[in-house]
Motif scaffolding. Sequence first.
Motif, mmCIF file in Angstrom:
data_model
loop_
_atom_site.group_PDB
_atom_site.id
_atom_site.type_symbol
_atom_site.label_atom_id
_atom_site.label_comp_id
_atom_site.label_asym_id
_atom_site.label_seq_id
_atom_site.Cartn_x
_atom_site.Cartn_y
_atom_site.Cartn_z
ATOM 1 N N PRO A 1 34.597 44.910 47.814
ATOM 2 C CA PRO A 1 33.314 45.092 48.632
ATOM 3 C C PRO A 1 33.123 46.333 49.216
ATOM 4 O O PRO A 1 32.885 46.403 50.645
ATOM 5 C CB PRO A 1 33.061 43.882 49.609
ATOM 6 N N THR B 1 27.936 43.998 49.126
ATOM 7 C CA THR B 1 29.215 44.082 49.644
ATOM 8 C C THR B 1 28.994 43.471 51.035
ATOM 9 O O THR B 1 30.274 43.577 51.703
ATOM 10 C CB THR B 1 29.457 45.583 49.620
ATOM 11 N N ASN C 1 27.745 39.120 37.582
ATOM 12 C CA ASN C 1 27.905 39.798 38.712
ATOM 13 C C ASN C 1 26.752 41.036 38.395
ATOM 14 O O ASN C 1 26.303 41.030 37.273
ATOM 15 C CB ASN C 1 29.153 40.516 39.119
ATOM 16 N N ASP D 1 30.388 41.770 45.039
ATOM 17 C CA ASP D 1 31.082 42.886 44.365
ATOM 18 C C ASP D 1 32.495 42.796 44.976
ATOM 19 O O ASP D 1 33.003 42.676 46.183
ATOM 20 C CB ASP D 1 30.416 44.286 44.767
ATOM 21 N N THR E 1 36.402 37.255 48.145
ATOM 22 C CA THR E 1 35.420 38.421 48.455
ATOM 23 C C THR E 1 34.745 38.390 50.087
ATOM 24 O O THR E 1 34.985 39.458 50.593
ATOM 25 C CB THR E 1 34.308 38.725 47.378
ATOM 26 N N ARG F 1 28.229 50.400 44.768
ATOM 27 C CA ARG F 1 28.251 48.674 44.988
ATOM 28 C C ARG F 1 27.345 48.279 45.875
ATOM 29 O O ARG F 1 27.521 48.759 47.257
ATOM 30 C CB ARG F 1 29.786 48.228 45.000
ATOM 31 N N MET G 1 28.314 44.528 39.191
ATOM 32 C CA MET G 1 28.869 45.652 38.985
ATOM 33 C C MET G 1 28.662 46.325 37.783
ATOM 34 O O MET G 1 29.078 45.889 36.667
ATOM 35 C CB MET G 1 30.416 45.123 39.515
ATOM 36 N N SER H 1 31.195 52.386 46.987
ATOM 37 C CA SER H 1 31.105 53.088 46.026
ATOM 38 C C SER H 1 32.674 52.615 45.299
ATOM 39 O O SER H 1 33.566 52.762 45.739
ATOM 40 C CB SER H 1 30.816 54.761 46.157
ATOM 41 N N TYR H 2 32.781 52.534 43.945
ATOM 42 C CA TYR H 2 33.525 52.335 43.279
ATOM 43 C C TYR H 2 33.505 53.061 41.875
ATOM 44 O O TYR H 2 32.873 53.098 40.951
ATOM 45 C CB TYR H 2 33.968 50.885 42.800
ATOM 46 N N LYS I 1 22.412 46.720 34.154
ATOM 47 C CA LYS I 1 22.999 47.387 35.244
ATOM 48 C C LYS I 1 22.761 48.848 35.685
ATOM 49 O O LYS I 1 22.434 49.144 36.892
ATOM 50 C CB LYS I 1 24.439 46.972 35.321
ATOM 51 N N TRP J 1 35.689 43.689 38.468
ATOM 52 C CA TRP J 1 36.395 43.345 39.761
ATOM 53 C C TRP J 1 37.721 44.452 39.471
ATOM 54 O O TRP J 1 38.132 44.463 38.468
ATOM 55 C CB TRP J 1 36.922 41.966 39.973
#
Length: 302
Positions: free
Chosen positions: A161, A173, A89, A158, A198, A170, A91, A164-165, A58, A96
């Motif tokens: 959604p 989304t 996923n 993501d 989501t 991300r 991410m 940016s996290y 990732k 999550w």
Amino acid sequence: MRLLRQCGVDHAVLRLPEREDGTMPDDPAAVTAAVREVREAGFSVEVIEPLPPFERVKQGLPGRDEEIERIHGLIRTMSELGVPVLCHNFMAMHGWGRTRWAERGRGGALVTGFDVDDLEEQEELISAEQMWANYEYFVCAVVPVAEQYGIQLALHPDDPPIASYRGVARIMTTPDAIERAMNLSDSPAQGLAFCQGTFSTMGVDVPSTIHRFADRIRFVHFRDVIGEPNRFTETFHDEGQTDMAKAMAAYVEIGFDGPMRSDHVPTLDGEDNTHPGYETLGRLNAVGYMRGLWESAVSARA
């Protein structure tokens, strides 16, 4: 497992057991033992979810090819065991995300919530361009092997959604972003885990989006929220912002016959909320609700 069998559930989504350090075993013996335990309880195992951690892939870090080889090994094991779907996923660094784990919902039940203002500002750690490049690398390396062994990958969008996290971009989304991801390969192994909650958070019409991705949906998370990407609260399945009857009807209309599970249920009285979103009583309530909707949708279509 006994309670779910008593409620008429006979298919299972398997999360591989975690070690004390939080990692998951993916060697053939451990996977086989986990599948055997669930089958002996009376279930057919339809999905393994999620992939054991593959952060180097990732994040595009050295060692990602070794992680990909382990994914290939899991795919081969699943093929030997007859487990058809692998949910994952993309991410990076964080899965999550929620900022509130015990909001009061209907009747005082506990639900999870998210408010972007609860997050501290952080510098950019991984850009969207890097994330797309890393995801394309994953698709090129993994999808052909999954197709070879008859395994269907199911990409989860993501959650939440947002762009940016905690400093990490991300990319899965919006429906357009999901379509871009699906279009990276025309293989039947490149599929989608359609997480209704989501997509609902994205602000789209869920039934029409089910139709949009009809040929890619391999697995469904059935849940709902109230709110939008920056601020939302999860709900009981029957009180969110999605018309759940129309959503279930959409699956019947597209001919979906794959696995579907309840997701992120409220915590009810008598439970201690040790596992927010994943306690038992709310899951049993959701299963009954889903079965009723499904039977109604099938009957209306007959």
